[in-house]
Write a protein that holds these residues in place. Sequence first.
Motif, PDB file in Angstrom:
ATOM      1  N   SER A  42       0.839  -1.215   0.000  1.00 17.11           N
ATOM      2  CA  SER A  42       0.000   0.000   0.000  1.00 17.11           C
ATOM      3  C   SER A  42       0.863   1.250   0.000  1.00 17.11           C
ATOM      4  O   SER A  42       0.565   2.228  -0.703  1.00 17.11           O
ATOM      5  N   ASP A 162      -5.744  -1.051  -4.638  1.00 15.62           N
ATOM      6  CA  ASP A 162      -5.126  -1.575  -3.420  1.00 15.62           C
ATOM      7  C   ASP A 162      -6.033  -2.626  -2.786  1.00 15.62           C
ATOM      8  O   ASP A 162      -6.983  -2.300  -2.087  1.00 15.62           O
ATOM      9  N   GLU A 163      -5.758  -3.874  -3.036  1.00 11.85           N
ATOM     10  CA  GLU A 163      -6.556  -5.000  -2.541  1.00 11.85           C
ATOM     11  C   GLU A 163      -8.054  -4.742  -2.701  1.00 11.85           C
ATOM     12  O   GLU A 163      -8.803  -4.753  -1.724  1.00 11.85           O
TER      13      GLU A 163
HETATM   14 MG   LIG Z   1      -2.120  -2.813   2.239  1.00 12.64          MG
END
Ligand SMILES: [Mg+2]
Lengths: 242, 218
Positions: A42, A162-163
């Motif tokens: 991240s 991000d995910e």
């Molecule tokens: Mg992360």
Amino acid sequence: MIEIRNIGLWYRKGQKILDNVSATVGEGSTVVICGPSGSGKSSLLRCINGLETFQEGEILVNGISVQNPNTNIYRLRANIGMVFQHFELYPHMTVTENITLAPMHVLKISKTRARQKAMELLERVGIADQAAKYPGQLSGGQQQRVAIARGLAMEPALMLFDEPTSALDPEMIQEVLEVMVDLARDGMTMVVVTHEMGFAREVADEIIFMDHGRIVEKGNVQTFFNHPENERTQQFLARILR
Amino acid sequence: MDWAVITDNMGYMLGGLGLTFQMTLIALSGGMFLGCFLAMGRLSSKKWVYYPASAYVHFFRSQPLILVIFWLYFLAPVFVGRPLGAFYSTMIAFVFFEASYFSEIIRGGIQSVPKGQVMAAQATGLGFFTIQRYVVLPQALGNMAPALITRAIVIFQDTSLAYVVGLREFLRRVNLVDTREVRSVELYCFAAVVYFVICTLGSLFADHLERKREASKA
Ligand SMILES: [Mg+2]
Ligand SMILES: Nc1ncnc2c1ncn2[C@@H]1O[C@H](COP(=O)(O)OP(=O)(O)O)[C@@H](O)[C@H]1O
């Protein structure tokens, strides 16, 4: 399109979060980043659009240096869409308002035009019928698709994810991945942090594996899955592909 | 006891409520507006923004309101060159003073908005003030509404202090009727009832908002 050169990042002294990270993302390509939690994925994404300040190295987006003081960071960010694990839709705004806020205030396009555009995008992610609702009234999968539409509304050259499916119930993961696969096939440049290896196999041009702030493995789908060199990657793959 | 003194002077006394409400409204909106900027200053990581904003807040919170009212009434002409008049000087005093209290309420409200919201807005290229205006403050407002109403009630009561510079708001008018009619017990009972009713309504409204917020969270 993105040049990441020897990035070093600390949040506090003595704790290096990113260590000599380098990578290139070509125009129209999709790069998947995976790795254990806390490995700095991240943080790396946030460095790309200037949400994080790194201490070493340089990142160029379309030839523009992110941390150069002369760079208009707002204009740069407008050209980079970002999708978060927890959607981060504005809860007090309708779906349409969520999507039109930035186009109206950053690109200064008219409300009518922005709404028209929002409808097209909602159409594209398959939830045009939810336009007037509030995020809280939607399922997780629908919210994430709105978040993708919000990012696309700025007509960015590049999308960061991000995910995007980690917070979703299993039955909703597919609907979000489908939208992302379509995007990748349409030629969008994408950097995707995800552990969805099915998605990676389908569209990734390159897969990066991170551990403790370093890139420990990098390769195309073939080599990454079939001949991973690094021991940590092998362990990780064994666990995740089980 | 002679309650006729109240009915006879009802119109005149309640007329003062107009000024009371007007002052409350100005102090409230002006104080909140200035308070927004102070709150942002208090949350800034830039030292040259943080320190002046903090100094302002701490200074005004250390002063009694009545002193600030005097200050602007007697000392403002020295700086401005001419008297501002009782009403304007009092309103400026209220706005300056209340801004320091609103700043802290608003700061708490802003902090209650998750960081991810700001990050998502930044990622789309929006600037600081646009993010505050459209993303942070509307969400913060919901969280701080009960505290704001409580403060509004205090302001409503404190407007009575304006009598010191000769403004004829509600309580001052009651007081003037008393000077003429000498019916202190009846008149001040009446004033108490008026304040009680209005402030109770305000509190009930604050409770209502608080319950609604709790319910929406669950
Ligand atoms: Mg992360
Ligand atoms: N804003 C922050 N301040 C301090 N430490 C942080 C911050 N964000 C992340 N970290 C730390 O940096 C490391 C990497 O975090 P992150 O980039 O979120 O990794 P990942 O996304 O791979 O899980 C973690 O140890 C995390 O605790």
